[in-house]
Design a protein around this motif. Structure first.
Motif, PDB file in Angstrom:
ATOM      1  N   UNK A 275       0.803  -1.221   0.000  1.00  0.00           N
ATOM      2  CA  UNK A 275       0.000   0.000   0.000  1.00  0.00           C
ATOM      3  C   UNK A 275       0.839   1.275   0.000  1.00  0.00           C
ATOM      4  N   UNK A 276       2.167   1.164   0.099  1.00  0.00           N
ATOM      5  CA  UNK A 276       3.015   2.357   0.147  1.00  0.00           C
ATOM      6  C   UNK A 276       3.430   2.843  -1.232  1.00  0.00           C
ATOM      7  N   UNK A 277       3.057   2.114  -2.290  1.00  0.00           N
ATOM      8  CA  UNK A 277       3.461   2.514  -3.632  1.00  0.00           C
ATOM      9  C   UNK A 277       4.841   2.028  -4.016  1.00  0.00           C
ATOM     10  N   UNK A 278       5.360   1.021  -3.298  1.00  0.00           N
ATOM     11  CA  UNK A 278       6.720   0.547  -3.558  1.00  0.00           C
ATOM     12  C   UNK A 278       6.876   0.012  -4.981  1.00  0.00           C
ATOM     13  N   UNK A 279       5.880  -0.740  -5.470  1.00  0.00           N
ATOM     14  CA  UNK A 279       5.985  -1.298  -6.813  1.00  0.00           C
ATOM     15  C   UNK A 279       6.123  -0.196  -7.854  1.00  0.00           C
ATOM     16  N   UNK A 280       5.332   0.865  -7.727  1.00  0.00           N
ATOM     17  CA  UNK A 280       5.425   1.989  -8.673  1.00  0.00           C
ATOM     18  C   UNK A 280       6.785   2.661  -8.590  1.00  0.00           C
ATOM     19  N   UNK A 281       7.311   2.804  -7.371  1.00  0.00           N
ATOM     20  CA  UNK A 281       8.629   3.420  -7.191  1.00  0.00           C
ATOM     21  C   UNK A 281       9.700   2.623  -7.913  1.00  0.00           C
ATOM     22  N   UNK A 282       9.716   1.318  -7.712  1.00  0.00           N
ATOM     23  CA  UNK A 282      10.745   0.481  -8.316  1.00  0.00           C
ATOM     24  C   UNK A 282      10.639   0.496  -9.837  1.00  0.00           C
ATOM     25  N   UNK A 283       9.418   0.423 -10.348  1.00  0.00           N
ATOM     26  CA  UNK A 283       9.244   0.449 -11.801  1.00  0.00           C
ATOM     27  C   UNK A 283       9.677   1.792 -12.367  1.00  0.00           C
ATOM     28  N   UNK A 284       9.415   2.877 -11.633  1.00  0.00           N
ATOM     29  CA  UNK A 284       9.824   4.206 -12.094  1.00  0.00           C
ATOM     30  C   UNK A 284      11.337   4.345 -12.149  1.00  0.00           C
ATOM     31  N   UNK A 285      12.048   3.512 -11.391  1.00  0.00           N
ATOM     32  CA  UNK A 285      13.518   3.530 -11.398  1.00  0.00           C
ATOM     33  C   UNK A 285      14.094   2.442 -12.306  1.00  0.00           C
ATOM     34  N   UNK A 286      13.297   1.966 -13.221  1.00  0.00           N
ATOM     35  CA  UNK A 286      13.804   1.072 -14.263  1.00  0.00           C
ATOM     36  C   UNK A 286      13.820  -0.399 -13.922  1.00  0.00           C
ATOM     37  N   UNK A 287      13.193  -0.800 -12.818  1.00  0.00           N
ATOM     38  CA  UNK A 287      13.170  -2.209 -12.453  1.00  0.00           C
ATOM     39  C   UNK A 287      11.996  -2.901 -13.149  1.00  0.00           C
ATOM     40  N   UNK A 288      12.233  -4.115 -13.644  1.00  0.00           N
ATOM     41  CA  UNK A 288      11.199  -4.848 -14.354  1.00  0.00           C
ATOM     42  C   UNK A 288      11.043  -6.256 -13.828  1.00  0.00           C
ATOM     43  N   UNK A 289       9.937  -6.891 -14.188  1.00  0.00           N
ATOM     44  CA  UNK A 289       9.603  -8.218 -13.675  1.00  0.00           C
ATOM     45  C   UNK A 289      10.596  -9.270 -14.148  1.00  0.00           C
ATOM     46  N   UNK A 290      11.123 -10.019 -13.188  1.00  0.00           N
ATOM     47  CA  UNK A 290      11.983 -11.166 -13.470  1.00  0.00           C
ATOM     48  C   UNK A 290      11.154 -12.451 -13.369  1.00  0.00           C
ATOM     49  N   UNK A 291      10.450 -12.615 -12.263  1.00  0.00           N
ATOM     50  CA  UNK A 291       9.479 -13.699 -12.111  1.00  0.00           C
ATOM     51  C   UNK A 291       8.580 -13.379 -10.922  1.00  0.00           C
ATOM     52  N   UNK A 292       7.498 -14.127 -10.797  1.00  0.00           N
ATOM     53  CA  UNK A 292       6.544 -13.913  -9.710  1.00  0.00           C
ATOM     54  C   UNK A 292       6.596 -15.075  -8.723  1.00  0.00           C
ATOM     55  N   UNK A 293       6.314 -14.775  -7.465  1.00  0.00           N
ATOM     56  CA  UNK A 293       6.315 -15.761  -6.386  1.00  0.00           C
ATOM     57  C   UNK A 293       4.974 -15.692  -5.656  1.00  0.00           C
ATOM     58  N   UNK A 294       4.337 -16.838  -5.487  1.00  0.00           N
ATOM     59  CA  UNK A 294       3.078 -16.908  -4.746  1.00  0.00           C
ATOM     60  C   UNK A 294       3.333 -17.398  -3.325  1.00  0.00           C
ATOM     61  N   UNK A 295       2.643 -16.789  -2.372  1.00  0.00           N
ATOM     62  CA  UNK A 295       2.632 -17.282  -1.001  1.00  0.00           C
ATOM     63  C   UNK A 295       1.446 -18.217  -0.849  1.00  0.00           C
ATOM     64  N   UNK A 296       1.745 -19.468  -0.503  1.00  0.00           N
ATOM     65  CA  UNK A 296       0.714 -20.471  -0.233  1.00  0.00           C
ATOM     66  C   UNK A 296       0.530 -20.596   1.276  1.00  0.00           C
ATOM     67  N   UNK A 297      -0.705 -20.839   1.676  1.00  0.00           N
ATOM     68  CA  UNK A 297      -1.008 -20.930   3.110  1.00  0.00           C
ATOM     69  C   UNK A 297      -1.910 -22.135   3.384  1.00  0.00           C
ATOM     70  N   UNK A 298      -1.655 -22.779   4.520  1.00  0.00           N
ATOM     71  CA  UNK A 298      -2.566 -23.812   5.020  1.00  0.00           C
ATOM     72  C   UNK A 298      -2.686 -23.649   6.523  1.00  0.00           C
ATOM     73  N   UNK A 299      -3.878 -23.889   7.046  1.00  0.00           N
ATOM     74  CA  UNK A 299      -4.131 -23.888   8.485  1.00  0.00           C
ATOM     75  C   UNK A 299      -4.276 -25.329   8.943  1.00  0.00           C
ATOM     76  N   UNK A 300      -3.456 -25.724   9.908  1.00  0.00           N
ATOM     77  CA  UNK A 300      -3.430 -27.114  10.357  1.00  0.00           C
ATOM     78  C   UNK A 300      -3.786 -27.155  11.838  1.00  0.00           C
ATOM     79  N   UNK A 301      -4.838 -27.883  12.169  1.00  0.00           N
ATOM     80  CA  UNK A 301      -5.218 -28.039  13.575  1.00  0.00           C
ATOM     81  C   UNK A 301      -4.151 -28.857  14.298  1.00  0.00           C
ATOM     82  N   UNK A 302      -3.888 -28.495  15.560  1.00  0.00           N
ATOM     83  CA  UNK A 302      -2.868 -29.192  16.345  1.00  0.00           C
ATOM     84  C   UNK A 302      -3.534 -30.134  17.335  1.00  0.00           C
TER      85      UNK A 302
END
Length: 302
Positions: A275-302
């Protein structure tokens, strides 16, 4: 006759074999090997638990418990060759079971487990969804070519002073700034100084603090231990100091520093929902997509 796959606990002595596996996965997922041996050695040294699956002397899958919090949150790592999904599934089961144990030890009702995977991973994601996992976030890994000619050291904005973390007071200030500037970010967990040191393992000559009119306002944490590029791990600016050009100045400082260290590429990871606009900042400084990473989550009862 099929070859038998053995599963056992991993140690730092497995670092070279694990590194070879990770680079084989890199070549499939991103087109080139980008994992350095030092990274793997460090991860194995600080992992709570780690396992390898070995077939005919070759490591074909690897999993590790990277971190566990008092709230039942657990971060794991997982890599597998695409034709060894059975081995990957066995290690995933071990990591899930250990996550439950760690959450129980912390007094939590559930383990909330996170795993970061390339958006097009070698792991068959049907194995994850079939066990209750789901994607909850996407990060982009951005890169930029750098050179001494194109990236001179920038002049700081008025009133801004940049200093390296040269002593214990500066190092503790870097910790405080990191904790403050990332408190509202996805998956942030507060850490005391010693725990933060263990997890972040700062390369202190490559960590800088920016002050505005004598007040510490931003921190830049980088590392030069990756195979393919210099790496910006953290760039955080205090909320009351944003809009003064600090982030852009620190970013350009990193470009210039790494260009003079002989690197031709620099990279970082950014939350696409930041929400801070970091992606726009980095792109404005010439940085481009190399690859994407997904965060996977699972909830496991103990």
């Amino acid at each position: 006759m099929e070859n038998e796959t053995g599963v056992r606990a991993a140690t730092t002595e497995d670092a070279e074999a694990v590194c070879a596996l990770l680079n084989a996965v890199d070549e499939i997922e991103i087109g080139a090997p980008e994992t350095a041996l030092g990274e793997v050695e460090e991860d194995l040294a600080k992992a709570r638990d780690a396992w390898v699956a070995v077939e005919d002397g070759r490591t074909v899958a690897y999993a590790a418990i990277l971190d566990a919090g008092a709230d039942g949150a657990v971060d794991i790592d997982h890599y597998v060759l695409p034709d060894r999904q059975d081995a990957g599934l066995r290690l995933l089961g071990l990591a899930e079971a250990r996550s439950r144990e760690l959450a129980a030890e912390a007094g939590a009702d559930h383990a909330v487990v996170h795993l970061h995977l390339n958006a097009n991973p070698t792991l068959d994601t049907a194995l994850l969804t079939g066990r209750g996992w789901r994607t909850v976030r996407r990060h982009n890994v951005l890169t930029r070519p750098i050179s001494p000619e194109a990236d001179p050291h920038p002049e700081p904005p008025a009133g801004v002073r940049l200093r390296p973390c040269a002593d214990d007071a500066d190092r503790r200030a870097a910790h405080r700034l990191h904790q403050e500037t990332f408190v509202h970010h996805f998956d942030f967990r507060p850490q005391g100084y010693e725990e933060w040191l263990r997890q972040v393992a700062p390369d202190w000559p490559l960590v800088w603090i920016a002050s505005v009119d004598g007040i510490d306002a931003a921190v830049l944490i980088t590392r030069d231990d990756r195979e393919g590029m210099g790496w910006i791990r953290t760039l955080g600016v205090r909320e009351d100091s944003r809009g003064r050009g600090l982030a852009g100045h620190l970013l350009r400082h990193a470009f210039a520093t790494y260009a003079r260290r002989g690197r031709d590429t620099i990279g970082l990871g950014v939350d696409t929902e930041n929400i801070t606009g970091a992606l726009r900042l980095y792109e404005a400084h010439g940085m481009g997509l190399h690859y994407a990473v997904d965060t996977w989550e699972v909830r496991l009862a103990v």
